[in-house]
Write a protein that holds these residues in place. Structure first.
Motif, mmCIF file in Angstrom:
data_model
loop_
_atom_site.group_PDB
_atom_site.id
_atom_site.type_symbol
_atom_site.label_atom_id
_atom_site.label_comp_id
_atom_site.label_asym_id
_atom_site.label_seq_id
_atom_site.Cartn_x
_atom_site.Cartn_y
_atom_site.Cartn_z
ATOM 1 N N SER A 9 41.387 49.010 44.730
ATOM 2 C CA SER A 9 42.531 48.238 45.210
ATOM 3 C C SER A 9 42.409 46.800 44.737
ATOM 4 C CB SER A 9 42.620 48.270 46.746
ATOM 5 O OG SER A 9 42.874 49.565 47.213
ATOM 6 N N THR A 10 43.549 46.167 44.500
ATOM 7 C CA THR A 10 43.604 44.770 44.095
ATOM 8 C C THR A 10 44.941 44.190 44.540
ATOM 9 O OG1 THR A 10 43.348 43.227 42.247
ATOM 10 C CG2 THR A 10 44.595 45.231 41.825
ATOM 11 N N ARG A 11 45.115 42.878 44.333
ATOM 12 C CA ARG A 11 46.359 42.190 44.689
ATOM 13 C C ARG A 11 47.027 41.689 43.412
ATOM 14 N NH1 ARG A 11 48.448 42.259 49.821
ATOM 15 N NH2 ARG A 11 49.135 40.104 49.578
ATOM 16 N N ALA A 12 48.353 41.906 43.318
ATOM 17 C CA ALA A 12 49.075 41.473 42.122
ATOM 18 C C ALA A 12 50.559 41.369 42.445
ATOM 19 C CB ALA A 12 48.845 42.446 40.960
ATOM 20 N N HIS A 13 51.252 40.573 41.640
ATOM 21 C CA HIS A 13 52.707 40.502 41.703
ATOM 22 C C HIS A 13 53.289 41.645 40.847
ATOM 23 C CE1 HIS A 13 53.118 36.604 43.785
ATOM 24 N NE2 HIS A 13 51.984 36.305 43.177
ATOM 25 N N VAL A 14 54.178 42.429 41.446
ATOM 26 C CA VAL A 14 54.681 43.637 40.797
ATOM 27 C C VAL A 14 56.055 43.343 40.182
ATOM 28 C CG1 VAL A 14 55.296 46.053 41.119
ATOM 29 C CG2 VAL A 14 53.417 45.054 42.451
ATOM 30 N N PHE A 75 48.497 39.000 32.733
ATOM 31 C CA PHE A 75 49.618 39.938 32.883
ATOM 32 C C PHE A 75 49.356 41.172 32.036
ATOM 33 C CE2 PHE A 75 53.847 41.692 32.402
ATOM 34 C CZ PHE A 75 54.412 41.463 33.657
ATOM 35 N N GLY A 76 49.674 42.340 32.614
ATOM 36 C CA GLY A 76 49.548 43.602 31.912
ATOM 37 C C GLY A 76 50.684 44.539 32.276
ATOM 38 N N GLN A 77 50.892 45.597 31.454
ATOM 39 C CA GLN A 77 52.015 46.497 31.690
ATOM 40 C C GLN A 77 51.667 47.890 31.188
ATOM 41 O OE1 GLN A 77 54.914 44.395 29.232
ATOM 42 N NE2 GLN A 77 54.799 46.015 27.682
ATOM 43 N N VAL A 86 59.134 50.723 33.102
ATOM 44 C CA VAL A 86 57.910 50.053 32.678
ATOM 45 C C VAL A 86 57.482 49.130 33.813
ATOM 46 C CG1 VAL A 86 56.811 48.541 30.977
ATOM 47 C CG2 VAL A 86 58.574 50.155 30.257
ATOM 48 N N TYR A 87 56.222 49.246 34.246
ATOM 49 C CA TYR A 87 55.695 48.416 35.321
ATOM 50 C C TYR A 87 54.901 47.247 34.735
ATOM 51 C CZ TYR A 87 56.760 52.341 38.447
ATOM 52 O OH TYR A 87 57.392 53.329 39.154
ATOM 53 N N GLY A 88 55.014 46.094 35.384
ATOM 54 C CA GLY A 88 54.245 44.921 34.991
ATOM 55 C C GLY A 88 53.526 44.339 36.199
ATOM 56 N N LEU A 89 52.300 43.859 35.993
ATOM 57 C CA LEU A 89 51.487 43.291 37.068
ATOM 58 C C LEU A 89 50.999 41.903 36.650
ATOM 59 C CD1 LEU A 89 49.267 46.337 38.149
ATOM 60 C CD2 LEU A 89 51.384 45.527 39.200
ATOM 61 N N GLY A 90 51.224 40.933 37.534
ATOM 62 C CA GLY A 90 50.721 39.580 37.323
ATOM 63 C C GLY A 90 49.587 39.296 38.291
ATOM 64 N N PHE A 91 48.398 38.983 37.728
ATOM 65 C CA PHE A 91 47.191 38.811 38.540
ATOM 66 C C PHE A 91 46.876 37.334 38.729
ATOM 67 C CE2 PHE A 91 46.930 42.956 36.594
ATOM 68 C CZ PHE A 91 46.474 43.771 37.626
ATOM 69 N N SER A 98 41.177 42.226 33.998
ATOM 70 C CA SER A 98 40.195 43.035 33.270
ATOM 71 C C SER A 98 39.692 44.196 34.129
ATOM 72 C CB SER A 98 39.023 42.155 32.837
ATOM 73 O OG SER A 98 39.458 41.122 31.976
ATOM 74 N N GLN A 99 39.444 43.951 35.413
ATOM 75 C CA GLN A 99 38.985 45.024 36.300
ATOM 76 C C GLN A 99 40.036 46.126 36.416
ATOM 77 O OE1 GLN A 99 38.050 43.041 39.964
ATOM 78 N NE2 GLN A 99 36.100 42.217 39.208
ATOM 79 N N PHE A 100 41.310 45.734 36.559
ATOM 80 C CA PHE A 100 42.371 46.737 36.665
ATOM 81 C C PHE A 100 42.488 47.530 35.366
ATOM 82 C CE2 PHE A 100 46.679 48.357 36.598
ATOM 83 C CZ PHE A 100 46.866 48.806 37.904
#
Length: 353
Positions: A9-14, A75-77, A86-91, A98-100
């Motif tokens: 589990s982690t925290r990110a903007h979806v 940011f990754g997708q 397409v999903y995008g996550l901002g950490f 990197s962990q995700f």
């Protein structure tokens, strides 16, 4: 058990890609959400799930052909063909990204191995895959007579009922799984909030102790300043008596100046009379002696005048120094009193909260 278990589990903007433009990102929520990897041991399936309120923001099943791409340092997708998005996550940091990404690669590899294992198991357990085309037995229910047609009808109805029942069971299991995932995600979110509240409470208690110590130090310093003010006030009272002495000295100086002036006039008069009295030698000697006495007296008066002026200047300087100290201490007292009032207000607010 068919229950899914969280493995990361982690925290990110979806974010989700805009379906109209396929270029712009649409934020799924105003705040960062908990994004978790779940594993279903029964179906051997990995999913990425994020819940916002009562709605599943992300419900993406990981397949071997998926790819997670880092588009920036935070940011990754990835694309999900089943969800057609397409999903995008901002950490918050590059480390979280990197962990995700590493966990995505691990889960993707595990999904690939699970698929290969499932295919091998299906080939071994399904005997129909080993039957060639010429070995297919003719069906006894393809005849055109009545009993044959009746038997075919009943077989098709049974297949339809079994398929419907399977679909209904799959739907029930899927809904139950989503509900459990939502409850688990909400539990993790509440647990995270609880930990944050406990940490904030400990920090508040530490701040209260620090404020109490600071308040005690300020009170002690204030008491010292009050004693200093009392001493300065008593010294000021003593200086008031010095003020009276100064007035007496000033009056004495004025009297001495008047006396000196009178003596100077007398000396001038004696000097003017000196020329006409050369005949009287005795008067001359007496006059000279008197003149010397007057000059000595004048010098003494000038010395006393100089001492009086010096004493007056020292008294004025001491008085000005004491007034400056009293003003400085008063300013420090005002600042400390203002800080004490702010600390008390802060403690009162903290106690109320």
């Amino acid at each position: 058990s068919c229950r899914e278990q969280p493995i990361f589990s982690t925290r990110a903007h979806v974010f989700q890609i805009d379906p109209a433009t396929k270029r712009n990102w649409i934020p799924a929520s105003k705040h960062a959400l908990t994004v978790s990897y779940f594993y279903d041991a029964t179906r051997n399936v990995y999913r990425i799930i994020s819940v916002g309120g009562t709605k599943a923001i992300i419900n993406s099943t990981i397949t071997p052909n998926m790819t997670f791409t880092k588009t920036s340092q935070k940011f990754g997708q990835w694309a999900d063909s089943r969800a057609n998005t397409v999903y995008g996550l901002g950490f918050a940091s590059e480390q979280h990204l990197s962990q995700f990404a590493e966990k995505f690669q691990e889960v993707k590899e595990a999904a690939r191995l699970a698929r290969e294992k499932s295919q091998d198991k299906t080939e071994l357990t399904n005997p129909a895959l080993n039957i060639t085309s010429h070995q297919v037995l003719p069906s006894p229910i393809i005849s055109s007579n009545g009993p044959g047609e009746d038997k075919l009808f009943r077989s098709q109805s049974a297949d339809v009922e079994i398929t419907t029942e399977k679909e209904r069971l799959k739907k029930m299991l899927s809904e139950g799984s989503v509900s459990e995932v939502q409850w688990e995600a909400e539990f993790f979110s509440l647990q995270d909030n609880n930990n944050k509240l406990v940490a904030a409470l400990h920090e508040a208690n530490a701040n209260v102790d620090q404020w109490k110590k600071q308040l005690a130090a300020y009170q002690e310093e204030t008491e010292t300043l009050r004693q200093r003010v009392a001493e300065l006030e008593s010294q000021s009272a003593h200086d008031s008596s010095s003020e009276n002495n100064k007035e007496d000295l000033s009056q004495t100086l004025e009297e001495l100046e008047i006396l000196i002036k009178a003596k100077d006039e007398e000396i001038q008069m004696l000097k003017s009379q000196k020329c006409g009295r050369w005949e009287a030698e005795g008067e001359r000697e007496e006059t000279l002696q008197k003149l010397q006495e007057l000059e000595a007296c004048n010098a003494e008066l000038e010395r006393r005048l100089h001492l009086a002026e010096q004493t007056l200047a020292e008294t004025l300087a001491e008085r000005e120094k004491i007034q400056n100290e009293v003003t400085k201490v008063a300013e420090i007292m005002d600042v400390k009193i203002f800080e004490l009032s702010e600390i008390r207000q802060g403690l009162a607010k903290l106690v109320e909260s």
